[in-house]
Design a protein around this motif. Sequence first.
Motif, short mmCIF file in Angstrom:
data_model
loop_
_atom_site.label_atom_id
_atom_site.label_comp_id
_atom_site.label_asym_id
_atom_site.label_seq_id
_atom_site.Cartn_x
_atom_site.Cartn_y
_atom_site.Cartn_z
N PHE A 19 0.87 -1.24 0.09
CA PHE A 19 -0.03 0.13 0.19
C PHE A 19 1.07 1.33 0.28
O PHE A 19 0.52 2.37 -0.86
N ALA A 20 1.93 1.33 0.78
CA ALA A 20 2.74 2.62 0.99
C ALA A 20 3.37 2.86 -0.52
O ALA A 20 3.44 3.70 -0.76
N VAL A 21 4.07 1.76 -1.03
CA VAL A 21 4.98 2.03 -2.16
C VAL A 21 3.78 2.25 -3.30
O VAL A 21 4.18 3.24 -4.02
N ASN A 29 -4.75 4.26 -5.66
CA ASN A 29 -5.52 5.56 -5.50
C ASN A 29 -5.95 5.31 -4.17
O ASN A 29 -7.07 4.59 -3.89
N ASN A 30 -5.58 6.04 -3.19
CA ASN A 30 -6.09 6.13 -1.79
C ASN A 30 -7.42 6.77 -1.57
O ASN A 30 -7.76 7.71 -0.98
N THR A 43 -7.02 -9.44 -3.96
CA THR A 43 -7.56 -8.23 -4.45
C THR A 43 -8.12 -7.49 -2.92
O THR A 43 -8.71 -8.17 -2.18
N ILE A 44 -7.47 -6.37 -2.59
CA ILE A 44 -7.50 -5.68 -1.35
C ILE A 44 -8.40 -4.50 -1.81
O ILE A 44 -8.17 -3.73 -2.69
N THR A 45 -9.55 -3.90 -1.09
CA THR A 45 -10.46 -2.99 -1.07
C THR A 45 -10.19 -1.86 -0.05
O THR A 45 -10.33 -2.38 1.28
N ILE A 46 -10.01 -0.82 -0.31
CA ILE A 46 -9.92 0.21 0.58
C ILE A 46 -11.59 0.67 1.11
O ILE A 46 -11.99 1.14 0.49
N GLY A 47 -11.60 0.29 2.28
CA GLY A 47 -12.84 0.70 3.11
C GLY A 47 -12.87 2.32 3.58
O GLY A 47 -11.94 2.97 3.78
#
Length: 71
Positions: A19-21, A29-30, A43-47
């Motif tokens: 995520f940081a990189v 896109n945060n 697959t990771i989803t930003i909540g």
Amino acid sequence: MKPFRLWSPYNEGLLAAYFAVGVKNGTINNEVGATFEVPELGTITIGENNVMNTQAELTTFNADNIDDFDF
């Protein structure tokens, strides 16, 4: 030892690094609802509030497997 359950520190660290990189390089896109791929995690989803789950189930640590964790 008595068994206990936690999120895997390895998975948490792996997700944090990707995520940081990705944010630094502009490839992630945060934003709430954005997704990105992490090897071994999928697959990771930003909540909301930047909550991201690294795994569906907690990892169980017990006498049989505690020596397998080397962090």
